[in-house]
Design a protein around this motif. Structure first.
Motif, PDB file in Angstrom:
ATOM      1  N   MET A 157      -2.260  -6.451 -50.804  1.00 42.09           N
ATOM      2  CA  MET A 157      -1.506  -5.242 -50.464  1.00 42.09           C
ATOM      3  C   MET A 157      -0.068  -5.636 -50.148  1.00 42.09           C
ATOM      4  N   LEU A 158       0.860  -4.945 -50.773  1.00 42.33           N
ATOM      5  CA  LEU A 158       2.285  -5.241 -50.593  1.00 42.33           C
ATOM      6  C   LEU A 158       2.988  -4.003 -50.067  1.00 42.33           C
ATOM      7  N   ASP A 159       3.688  -4.171 -48.935  1.00 42.99           N
ATOM      8  CA  ASP A 159       4.378  -3.054 -48.289  1.00 42.99           C
ATOM      9  C   ASP A 159       5.879  -3.197 -48.514  1.00 42.99           C
ATOM     10  N   GLU A 160       6.419  -2.357 -49.391  1.00 42.48           N
ATOM     11  CA  GLU A 160       7.866  -2.309 -49.685  1.00 42.48           C
ATOM     12  C   GLU A 160       8.439  -3.680 -50.067  1.00 42.48           C
ATOM     13  N   PRO A 161       7.889  -4.347 -51.092  1.00 44.72           N
ATOM     14  CA  PRO A 161       8.384  -5.683 -51.431  1.00 44.72           C
ATOM     15  C   PRO A 161       9.819  -5.706 -51.951  1.00 44.72           C
ATOM     16  N   SER A 162      10.343  -4.558 -52.428  1.00 48.44           N
ATOM     17  CA  SER A 162      11.698  -4.569 -52.990  1.00 48.44           C
ATOM     18  C   SER A 162      12.771  -4.174 -51.972  1.00 48.44           C
ATOM     19  N   ASN A 193      10.742   2.238 -54.360  1.00 50.60           N
ATOM     20  CA  ASN A 193      11.312   2.198 -55.708  1.00 50.60           C
ATOM     21  C   ASN A 193      10.240   2.719 -56.674  1.00 50.60           C
ATOM     22  N   ALA A 194      10.132   4.061 -56.701  1.00 49.65           N
ATOM     23  CA  ALA A 194       9.048   4.703 -57.455  1.00 49.65           C
ATOM     24  C   ALA A 194       9.110   4.374 -58.939  1.00 49.65           C
TER      25      ALA A 194
END
Length: 236
Positions: A157-162, A193-194
């Motif tokens: 699970m990645l939370d807002e990686p960008s 970043n949709a």
């Protein structure tokens, strides 16, 4: 497979999640998009046991996760790369990676996985003895992802990686997310970043004020006029 049903979470009287249901099939990239405060991070934190749910169910391969300790959830094969990276600034890159494997006892395999992370992120190998706090933002994000991979997760699970990264670095991060998935890790991605998130997602959900309002393939939501208007800007 991860299966969430009717999940409700409240913070101090504020309803953060209002009975959401979603599925993350094995081997897929699933993304959760939405505005700030929609409940995206709360969803991830509840899955990992960092936040307590009021009601509902979170099942991982048929096993109920609600009520289980964080250690048990990590041991079951779930890892979180948190928003804001949260690397240990006063420790080296290598020390940060090894902390990600703190529940593991297979030392030889841990060493192999350090090498695996280095193949994904050559820059981390170049900086293995550098203090994490002296890395650039993009390098710290790579380290946060690498650290989560060291638990050898089945679900990442990645939370807002960008968040806060330059566009070229963002492209690198998304390529690595796809490579991690190709190597057999299921991915649940929370991302503002949709546009980038929907391009790589097999499945996608839109979360608005604690409710899931839309779902579909990444391509379907990328082409949806409502999503374009709300999250992608006028040019999509």
């Amino acid at each position: 497979m991860l299966k969430i049903e009717h999940l409700q979470v409240a913070y101090g009287g504020i309803q953060a999640l209002r009975g959401i249901s979603l599925e993350v099939p094995d081997g897929k990239i699933v993304t959760l998009i939405g505005a700030n405060g929609a409940g995206k991070s709360t969803t991830l934190r509840t899955i990992t046991g960092l936040v307590k749910a009021q009601s509902g169910s979170i099942q991982w391969n048929g096993e109920e996760l609600l009520g289980k300790s964080i250690d048990r959830i990590i041991s079951a094969g779930i890892a979180l790369s948190p928003e804001g990276r949260r690397v240990f600034a006063d420790m080296t890159v290598l020390e940060n990676l090894k902390i990600g494997a703190y529940l593991r006892r297979d030392k030889a395999e841990v060493e192999k996985d350090v090498e695996w992370v280095y193949t994904l992120f050559p820059r981390l190998q170049e900086r293995s003895w550098q203090l994490a706090g002296t890395l650039s933002g993009g390098e710290q994000q790579m380290l946060a992802v690498g650290r989560a991979l060291m638990s050898r997760p089945k679900l990442m699970m990645l939370d807002e990686p960008s968040l806060g990264l330059a566009p070229l670095v963002v492209q690198d991060i998304f390529k690595i997310i796809q490579e991690i998935n190709r190597q057999g890790v299921t991915v649940l991605l929370v991302e503002q970043n949709a546009n980038m998130a929907l391009k790589i997602a097999d499945l996608a959900y839109v979360l608005e004020t604690g409710n899931i309002t839309m779902r579909g393939t990444g391509a379907e939501l990328l082409a949806d006029e409502r999503v374009k208007e709300a999250y992608l800007g006028k040019n999509g």
